[in-house]
Design an enzyme around this catalytic site. Structure first.
Site, short mmCIF file in Angstrom:
data_model
loop_
_atom_site.label_atom_id
_atom_site.label_comp_id
_atom_site.label_asym_id
_atom_site.label_seq_id
_atom_site.Cartn_x
_atom_site.Cartn_y
_atom_site.Cartn_z
N LYS A 22 0.93 -1.20 0.05
CA LYS A 22 0.04 0.09 0.07
C LYS A 22 0.83 1.24 0.10
CE LYS A 22 -1.54 1.34 4.20
NZ LYS A 22 -1.31 2.88 4.61
N ASN A 23 1.80 1.36 0.67
CA ASN A 23 2.81 2.47 1.08
C ASN A 23 3.74 2.70 -0.23
OD1 ASN A 23 1.16 2.96 3.30
ND2 ASN A 23 2.55 2.52 4.83
N ARG A 93 -4.82 10.54 4.64
CA ARG A 93 -3.90 11.50 4.79
C ARG A 93 -3.10 11.46 3.74
NH1 ARG A 93 -3.07 13.65 9.69
NH2 ARG A 93 -1.01 14.09 8.83
N CYS A 117 -4.79 12.61 13.50
CA CYS A 117 -5.50 11.42 13.28
C CYS A 117 -5.21 10.43 14.81
CB CYS A 117 -4.98 10.70 12.13
SG CYS A 117 -3.53 9.64 12.34
N ARG A 122 0.60 14.41 13.55
CA ARG A 122 1.09 14.05 12.11
C ARG A 122 0.95 15.51 11.36
NH1 ARG A 122 -1.19 8.47 9.86
NH2 ARG A 122 0.51 8.68 8.61
N ASP A 306 4.72 0.49 12.09
CA ASP A 306 3.37 -0.22 11.41
C ASP A 306 3.48 -1.80 11.93
OD1 ASP A 306 2.77 2.16 10.19
OD2 ASP A 306 3.38 1.34 8.29
N ARG A 398 -8.71 -0.71 4.52
CA ARG A 398 -7.88 0.27 3.93
C ARG A 398 -6.52 -0.21 3.57
NH1 ARG A 398 -7.20 5.69 7.25
NH2 ARG A 398 -5.92 5.97 5.42
N1 EPU Z 1 6.72 14.62 11.07
C1 EPU Z 1 6.51 15.81 11.33
N2 EPU Z 1 6.45 16.79 10.28
C2 EPU Z 1 6.32 16.47 8.87
C3 EPU Z 1 6.06 14.85 8.59
C4 EPU Z 1 6.10 14.03 9.74
O1 EPU Z 1 6.76 16.31 12.61
O2 EPU Z 1 6.14 17.39 8.24
C5 EPU Z 1 6.56 13.48 12.17
C6 EPU Z 1 5.27 12.69 12.36
O3 EPU Z 1 4.24 13.48 13.03
C7 EPU Z 1 5.60 11.31 13.02
C8 EPU Z 1 7.25 11.34 12.49
O4 EPU Z 1 7.35 12.70 11.89
O5 EPU Z 1 5.93 11.74 14.24
C9 EPU Z 1 7.35 10.25 11.18
O6 EPU Z 1 6.09 10.42 10.29
P1 EPU Z 1 6.08 10.15 8.80
O7 EPU Z 1 5.93 11.68 8.06
O8 EPU Z 1 7.48 9.35 8.37
O9 EPU Z 1 4.92 9.37 8.56
P2 EPU Z 1 3.88 9.45 7.01
O10 EPU Z 1 4.77 9.62 6.13
O11 EPU Z 1 2.85 10.14 7.42
C10 EPU Z 1 4.39 6.99 6.80
C11 EPU Z 1 3.28 5.65 6.19
C12 EPU Z 1 2.91 5.33 7.72
C13 EPU Z 1 3.97 4.84 8.73
C14 EPU Z 1 4.95 5.95 8.80
C15 EPU Z 1 6.09 5.84 9.42
C16 EPU Z 1 2.44 5.94 4.24
C17 EPU Z 1 1.24 6.63 3.12
N3 EPU Z 1 2.12 6.16 5.35
O12 EPU Z 1 3.41 7.84 7.14
O13 EPU Z 1 1.65 4.21 7.66
O14 EPU Z 1 3.34 4.34 9.84
O15 EPU Z 1 5.07 6.43 7.54
O16 EPU Z 1 6.89 4.60 8.89
O17 EPU Z 1 3.43 5.72 3.41
C18 EPU Z 1 0.19 2.68 8.04
O18 EPU Z 1 0.40 2.18 6.80
O19 EPU Z 1 -0.66 2.24 8.69
C19 EPU Z 1 0.70 3.89 8.36
C20 EPU Z 1 0.09 4.67 9.16
#
Ligand code: EPU
Length: 419
Positions: A22-23, A93, A117, A122, A306, A398
Site C-alpha cells: 500500500k505505502n 492523509r 489522526c 502528524r 507499523d 484500507r
Molecule cells: N512529522 C512531522 N512533520 C512532518 C512530517 C512528519 O513532525 O512534516 C513527524 C510525524 O508526526 C511522525 C514522524 O514525523 O511523528 C514520522 O512520520 P512520517 O512522516 O514518516 O509518516 P507518514 O509519512 O505520514 C508513513 C506511512 C505510515 C507509517 C509512517 C512511518 C504512508 C502512506 N504512510 O506515514 O503508514 O506509519 O510512514 O513509517 O506511507 C500505515 O500504513 O498504517 C501507516 C500509518
C-alpha cells in the site's frame, strides 16, 4: 459497518501470496501526475486507500483503466483540477502526496491540510518547508494548503525529522525542478526506494534512494513507464506474527524477506523457526507460547512502527514480560484498552506498553481504531478462547487485501458480517 466474527484457538497452516505494498502504491499513483504519457502499474493491491486515490486522481482529470492483467493504466494528459478536497484528505492523509507532483508539473496545488489522526498529530510542516525552500509560494488558508510556483528550483535540504511521505513528496517535486536537489536525513524505507525506481524508469535522475542522502538532478519532462509495486512488508509481518502466536507452519509467497530483518529477528527471539529464500518466507512455530520480546520502534532499518500493534498482541499471550516503546507516533496505543478487554495484563507508561503475558485471552466485542490496531485485534482474536467480534473493520480494509480470505486459507475461522 462490516464486522469480523472470529473463533479463536486453531493453528495456522498453509500458503498464501503477499500483495503489493500500500505505502508504495500510494506515492507511485501520485507520481503518475508527473508525466502526460501513460503509466502502467502492476501488483497494485485491492484496498480502500487505492480506490480513494484513484477517485482523487479521477476528479482531477486522470484517465484510469484496468488492463486485462489487472494492471492499472493511468494517463494524465488532461488534468483540469489541481485540487484535493477536505472530504478526501480527511479519509486518507496520504492524499498529501499529490502536492509535490501537482506543484512540480502544473505550478499550482490546493490540497486540504490533513488534521490530526488516531495515531498522532502528524503535521506536514516538513513537506511545506521543503517546497518553500524550492521556491514555492505557500499559504494556508481556510484549512487548505495553497501552493504556487513558476518552476521549482533545486536546493540543499536537511529534513528536520525522518519523514516517509515528506521525503516522497520532496523527491517527486525535485525531479522536475531546475537544477540539483539534495535531501539529507531522508527516509530510507523500501517504499521510498520503490518510488525512486519508478521515477527513474520515467526518466528522472535520482541517486542515493535507500540512504539518508538523496540527490536529484531535475529534468525538463518525464515519460511513461511500467512499474511493478514491491511486496507489502507489513502485510508479510502481520501474518508471521499471527502464526507465531497461533502455532503451525505457514509459507508466505511473493514477498521480500530482506526488507524484514528487524521483524524476523524479533520473531526468532519469540521462538519461531524461519527459513527464507529469494521471495518466500516459511515460519514454523512448534507448540507452546512465544517468548515475550522488547521492541523500540524507529525509522527503517529499525523496527517499523507499523508492526508495533501486532507485536503488542504477541506479548499479551507470551511467556514473560515484554516492553514495547513507540518512538515514531505519540499516540499509537489505542489497541491497548481493547486488548485489556480481552484479558491482557498490559499497562501504559508514557510511550511504553509493559505487558505481562497471560496464558489465554478471552473473546470479547472490540473496536478497531486504526489500520494496524485493527490487525492487532484480529491476531488477538485468533488465539483467544471463544468468539470475538471486531467492529469498524473499514480500517483494516484500507490496508489489508482480503485479510479474512487469506486467514481462512490458513485454516482460521473468520467471517465478515456485512453491516
Ligand atoms: N512529522 C512531522 N512533520 C512532518 C512530517 C512528519 O513532525 O512534516 C513527524 C510525524 O508526526 C511522525 C514522524 O514525523 O511523528 C514520522 O512520520 P512520517 O512522516 O514518516 O509518516 P507518514 O509519512 O505520514 C508513513 C506511512 C505510515 C507509517 C509512517 C512511518 C504512508 C502512506 N504512510 O506515514 O503508514 O506509519 O510512514 O513509517 O506511507 C500505515 O500504513 O498504517 C501507516 C500509518
Amino acid at each position: 459497518m462490516d464486522k469480523f466474527k472470529i473463533a479463536g484457538g486453531g493453528e495456522l497452516n498453509g500458503e498464501i501470496s503477499i500483495s503489493g505494498a500500500k505505502n508504495a502504491a500510494l506515492p507511485i499513483l501520485a507520481a503518475t501526475l508527473l508525466t502526460d504519457q501513460t503509466m502502467t502499474i502492476s501488483n497494485v493491491p485491492h484496498l480502500h486507500d487505492i480506490t480513494t486515490t484513484m477517485e482523487l486522481l479521477g476528479r482531477m482529470g486522470s484517465d484510469l483503466m484496468l488492463d486485462e492483467k489487472l494492471n492499472i493504466e493511468v494517463t494524465n494528459n488532461n488534468i483540469t483540477e489541481f485540487f484535493a478536497p477536505y472530504e478526501m484528505v480527511k479519509t486518507m492523509r496520504a492524499s498529501i502526496l499529490v502536492l509535490g507532483p501537482l506543484l512540480a508539473r502544473y505550478g499550482e496545488a490546493d490540497v486540504s491540510l490533513p488534521g490530526g489522526c488516531a495515531i498522532g498529530s502528524r503535521p506536514v510542516n516538513i513537506h511545506l518547508a521543503g517546497l518553500a525552500a524550492m521556491g514555492a509560494d505557500i499559504n494556508v488558508d481556510k484549512g487548505y494548503i495553497k501552493a504556487r510556483a513558476k518552476r521549482l528550483k533545486g536546493t540543499h535540504l536537511t529534513l528536520e525529522m525522518v519523514t516517509v511521505t515528506g521525503t516522497e513528496n520532496l523527491m517527486m517535486a525535485a525531479v522536475l525542478a531546475e537544477g540539483k536537489t539534495i535531501l539529507e536525513n531522508a527516509a530510507r524505507e523500501p517504499e521510498v526506494i520503490d518510488l525512486a525506481e519508478c521515477l527513474i524508469a520515467m526518466g528522472a535522475n535520482i541517486e542515493g534512494a535507500g540512504t539518508d542522502t538523496i540527490i536529484i538532478e531535475g529534468v525538463d519532462s518525464l515519460h511513461g513507464a511500467h512499474h511493478t509495486i514491491l511486496p507489502d512488508r507489513i502485510e508479510t509481518g502481520t501474518f508471521l506474527v499471527a502464526a507465531t502466536m497461533a502455532g503451525g507452519k505457514i509459507k508466505l509467497k511473493n514477498t521480500r524477506p530482506e526488507l524484514l530483518d528487524a521483524v524476523l529477528a524479533k520473531l526468532r527471539s519469540a521462538g519461531a523457526e524461519i527459513v527464507v529464500d529469494d521471495t518466500n518466507i516459511t515460519l514454523t512455530m512448534k507448540s507452546g507460547r512465544p517468548a515475550a520480546v522488547d521492541i523500540h520502534t524507529s525509522p527503517f532499518p529499525g523496527f517499523p512502527t507499523d508492526m508495533q500493534a501486532q507485536f503488542t498482541a504477541l506479548n499479551c499471550i507470551a511467556e514473560g514480560n515484554g516492553t514495547i516503546t513507540e518512538n515514531v507516533f505519540e499516540n499509537r496505543f489505542m489497541h491497548v484498552q481493547e486488548l485489556q478487554r480481552m484479558g491482557a495484563n498490559i499497562k501504559l507508561e508514557g510511550n511504553t506498553a509493559i505487558c505481562n503475558g497471560v496464558k489465554q485471552l478471552v473473546g470479547a466485542p472490540v473496536m478497531a481504531t486504526d489500520l494496524r490496531a485493527s490487525a492487532c485485534l484480529v491476531l488477538a482474536a485468533l488465539v483467544a478462547e471463544g468468539e470475538t467480534i471486531v467492529d469498524r473493520i473499514y480500517h483494516i480494509d484500507r490496508g489489508y487485501e482480503t485479510i479474512e480470505e487469506k486467514f481462512s486459507q490458513l485454516g482460521a475461522e473468520i467471517i465478515r458480517i456485512p453491516g
